[in-house]
Each structure stands twice: as C-alpha cells, then as structure tokens.
Scaffold this active site. Structure first.
Site, PDB file in Angstrom:
ATOM      1  N   THR A   1      -1.107  11.730   3.968  1.00  0.00           N
ATOM      2  CA  THR A   1      -1.551  10.332   3.933  1.00  0.00           C
ATOM      3  C   THR A   1      -0.356   9.418   4.154  1.00  0.00           C
ATOM      4  O   THR A   1       0.712   9.867   4.588  1.00  0.00           O
ATOM      5  CB  THR A   1      -2.298  10.041   2.612  1.00  0.00           C
ATOM      6  OG1 THR A   1      -2.863   8.732   2.674  1.00  0.00           O
ATOM      7  CG2 THR A   1      -1.386  10.116   1.386  1.00  0.00           C
ATOM      8  N   ASN A   2      -0.512   8.119   3.895  1.00  0.00           N
ATOM      9  CA  ASN A   2       0.594   7.170   4.076  1.00  0.00           C
ATOM     10  C   ASN A   2       0.551   6.137   2.963  1.00  0.00           C
ATOM     11  O   ASN A   2      -0.311   6.202   2.084  1.00  0.00           O
ATOM     12  CB  ASN A   2       0.504   6.528   5.460  1.00  0.00           C
ATOM     13  CG  ASN A   2      -0.823   5.817   5.649  1.00  0.00           C
ATOM     14  OD1 ASN A   2      -1.126   4.847   4.963  1.00  0.00           O
ATOM     15  ND2 ASN A   2      -1.647   6.334   6.570  1.00  0.00           N
ATOM     16  N   ARG A   3       1.449   5.170   3.001  1.00  0.00           N
ATOM     17  CA  ARG A   3       1.626   4.282   1.860  1.00  0.00           C
ATOM     18  C   ARG A   3       0.722   3.046   1.878  1.00  0.00           C
ATOM     19  O   ARG A   3       0.851   2.166   1.039  1.00  0.00           O
ATOM     20  CB  ARG A   3       3.091   3.848   1.782  1.00  0.00           C
ATOM     21  CG  ARG A   3       3.999   5.001   1.352  1.00  0.00           C
ATOM     22  CD  ARG A   3       5.452   4.592   1.429  1.00  0.00           C
ATOM     23  NE  ARG A   3       5.708   3.360   0.711  1.00  0.00           N
ATOM     24  CZ  ARG A   3       6.625   2.455   1.050  1.00  0.00           C
ATOM     25  NH1 ARG A   3       7.370   2.657   2.111  1.00  0.00           N
ATOM     26  NH2 ARG A   3       6.790   1.367   0.348  1.00  0.00           N
TER      27      ARG A   3
END
Ligand code: CTP
Length: 421
Positions: free
Chosen positions: A207-209
C-alpha cells in the site's frame, strides 16, 4: 431581489454574551425579506429579552418544547426551515448537537431539520481551543454543517483572543451564500480517495501513505456546492451523509467502481493514490518463514505486475462534456519543477486538470490535515498556498467549475470553442 426574500430561517440563540448580536442579525435578515423564526435556549434568555427578538422577528420567539402554541414545535420549525443558523453557538450547544442530545428546543430543532445549518461559535478562547470543541466542530463539519469561525478581538471580561462571534453582516452574507444555488448544483461527480491495498497473501498488502483525507474533503466540498457525489474510497473515514459511498480495497475494485459510476457522471476527480503495480501471484493463505533461514522465499521472489491506470482508462472512454482531474504526488526539488511534473502528467494522462503536491514536505500531502498544491491546466498553473484540505478542495472545485463553463481556469477569456471537452 435578495436570495433571502421569502426564505424561512430559524435563528437559534444560545446563552453567551454575544447573544445581543443576534438581535442585529435578526433585523438584517428580516430587512432582506426573510421570514425569521427565533428560538432561544433557556440560558439565552438570561442575556437578552424575549420581547426584543419577538418584536423584530417574523413570529414570536420559541423557547420551550413544552409551552409552545405548536404541540411538537421542533419538527414544525425544522421542517419549515430553509436554513437554521445558530448565532451565537456556545460550546454546550455545539457539543449537544454533535452528540445528538436534544436537551432543549434549539438542539431538538437542529436534529429535526434536513435544511442546511450554519453554526457561528462564540466563546472564550480556552473553550474555543479545547480539544472537545475542536472535535465536536470537526464532527459537525464532516456531516455537512457549515461553520463560520469566530473572530479575534476583545471578549467578555476584557480578555483578548479568538472567540468573538463573527460580525452579523458576515453571518448574513454567509447565509446568503449558502442559500444561493451552488456552482455544482445537479452536477454528478465521482471522487476517489485513499491508497489502494494490493494483497501479497492473506495478511500482507502493498500500500502507500495516502490517508484519504484530501479525497473526503473534496467530496464534502462538492456536496456543499450542490453536487451529487459518488465517493469511491479505501479510507475508513466518515463521508458526507448524502454521498453515495463505494468502499473498495484494490486498484481493480477501484477501476470497476469508477467505470460504473462514470457511466452517468460529469466529473471525475482521482485523488486516490492507486497502486501502479501489484503482486503478480497473491497467495490465498498466509506465507510462512522458513525457520532455518528466517526468510520467506515467496517474498524474496515477489514479482509485481502493472495495474490498469484508472484515470487513463476514464480518459480513453470519456464522453463529451466529462471533466477529468488527476492528482500527482511528487517529490520535486522546487515549486517550478512541481508544476513541470504536473504539466507532463496532464499531457500524458489526457486530462483537464492535474493537482500536484510535494509529498516530501512534513506539512503538506500525505497523512496531515493541510496541503499545498499547484493546479495545472493547459493554459497555466495556480499555486494554492498551504491551507486545510477542505480549502484546497474549494480551490480545486473552482477550477473544475471554470472548465465546465468552457473556460480554462488560467485564462481570463472563455475558450472560443465554448463548452467543456
Ligand atoms: N492513477 C490511476 N490509476 C493508476 C495509477 C494512478 O488512476 N493505476 C491516477 C491517480 O489517481 C492520480 C494520477 O493517476 O490521479 C497520477 O498518479 P501518479 O501515481 O502520480 O502518476 P503515474 O501516472 O502513476 O506516474 P508516476 O507514478 O510515474 O509518477
């Protein structure tokens, strides 16, 4: 003729020293042609006389759930209202409204109305800055309640600070703005929010932030401007009550949801951080460590495959008149390169606007409440200085509205060909 002419406005007055200013607000609203029904809390009656408001308003003041001419006054007041304004709104009334505690006629009316509500807080600085007041107002904002922040100045008792009720002229202007038709009235918009999660196995994801806050703020602002909103989101954040919310996890699910929603939409704003790649062979169960090496062989050999670009897909199948907006999370060296990166993305994706932000900064972009962006169109770029994400959303929708009117937001003259692409 004023937008207020003939509109039913419930004027809620709660018990603070600024209650005297509600008299001036009442006079202004009545003079502009509104029908004003005043409602006072028991504490408000300690600050100003009922007779004063009754004499200036369009009907006698309402003060009680039990001693009114109407048997159920809160529902009658709430249903008849085109807008309910609370000025001043004390910390107690704000808390009761946020918690749904219909402890008096005013809060009961707030809970019984579907009309837009404007809350104008006034209190001492310490109360205004207290985390419970901040949280309660954030809750109300998320539900679509309008808040006109207090001003800074002299307060009761001679203290100076933030907490003074907004000037009655500003409150009246805000009411007029809320009751004016929104620039997105009837527009069908799709907003995406949050980072996608691509499974590696049954427990791990790539995933990412992205927190989803900017996308949710865009949805809130669009609802406030009259749009019919579909919010496709991966974030477990509250969504505006009237938005259609599609909760998704992966890029593939987001693609399917956006394709479906775009069939009859006018605008797509892709604020989501969609994974560009995903694990090629996600395992159905949990991958385990080899106890002798401490390694997970399948993770060492993890292969990634590209996802479909949702925005480019929408650009390929776009219908005439549809407006497409991309976001670009970049880590440039300076502001000019941010705009350059955004311009390149605008052309590459074939969209009308790109909203770019520098995610290498601590006070903008991912995981924070504020943002600073550059909005780029074919005609130029606008730098929007750091502000909360709702205010950034307002700037984005201003640009979208310009495109829909057939104008490039960075050119003063409308596009000679007319109409949005
Ligand atoms: N986007 C998308 N689908 C993807 C990847 C990105 O719809 N699979 C959208 C994002 O929602 C955003 C825009 O494309 O609105 C730009 O995303 P970004 O990741 O910055 O651009 P990329 O084209 O992926 O380019 P790069 O990552 O190389 O900068």
């Amino acid at each position: 003729m004023s937008t207020l002419a003939g509109r039913h406005i419930v004027l809620g007055v709660s018990g603070g020293i600024a209650a005297y200013k509600s008299v001036e607000l009442c006079r202004r609203l009545v003079e502009a042609g509104a029908h004003v029904a005043p409602v006072m809390t028991p504490d408000a009656r300690r600050f100003i006389g009922e007779v004063t408001l009754s004499a200036l308003a369009s009907e006698p003041v309402h003060t009680s759930l039990w001693d009114d001419d109407e048997p159920i006054p809160h529902t009658v007041l709430g249903q008849r209202a085109d807008l309910v304004v609370v000025a001043p709104a004390t910390a107690r009334v704000i808390a009761a409204y946020a918690a749904g505690l219909s402890s008096d006629l005013l809060v009961a009316t707030l809970l019984a109305t579907r009309a837009p509500v404007l809350v104008c807080p006034a209190m001492h600085t310490e109360m205004w800055e207290h985390p419970s007041t901040r949280d309660n107002l954030a809750t109300l904002r998320r539900r679509g309640v309008h808040v006109l922040e207090p001003e800074s100045g002299r307060l009761a008792g001679g203290d100076v600070g933030t907490g003074r009720l907004a000037d009655p002229g500003r409150i009246a202007a805000e009411i007029e703005r809320i009751l004016s038709p929104g620039d997105l009235d009837g527009t069908r918009v799709v907003v995406t929010a949050g980072g996608t999660r691509e499974p590696i196995d049954a427990v791990r994801v790539v995933t990412n932030r992205s927190s989803g806050r900017q996308g949710h703020a865009l949805a809130e602002e669009a609802v406030a401007r009259g749009a019919k909103v579909t919010l496709v989101t991966t974030a477990a954040l509250p969504a505006p009550a009237t938005a259609e919310v599609v909760r998704v996890e992966t890029a593939a699910q987001m693609l399917a949801a956006v394709r479906a929603a775009m069939r009859d939409a006018d605008v797509l704003v892709m604020a989501a951080a969609v994974a560009d790649v995903r694990p090629a062979d996600a395992a159905g169960g949990k991958l385990h460590k080899d106890p002798s090496t401490g390694r997970i062989a399948a993770l060492d050999a993890l292969r990634m495959e590209p996802t479909v670009d949702v925005l480019a897909d929408a650009a390929t199948s776009r219908r005439p008149g549809q407006v497409l907006v991309g976001f670009a999370a970049e880590t440039p060296g300076d502001a000019s390169t941010l705009a350059d990166l955004a311009r390149a993305k605008l052309a590459r994706k074939g969209v009308d606007l790109v909203v770019a932000n520098d995610v290498s900064r601590a006070d903008a972009g991912f995981e924070v409440a504020t943002n600073e962006v550059v909005i780029v169109s074919a005609g130029g770029a606008t730098h929007v200085a750091r502000r909360d994400k709702r205010a950034i959303a307002a700037a984005v929708w201003d640009s979208v509205s310009a495109v829909r009117r057939g104008a490039d937001p960075h050119q003063t003259r409308p596009d000679p060909d007319g109409g949005a692409r």
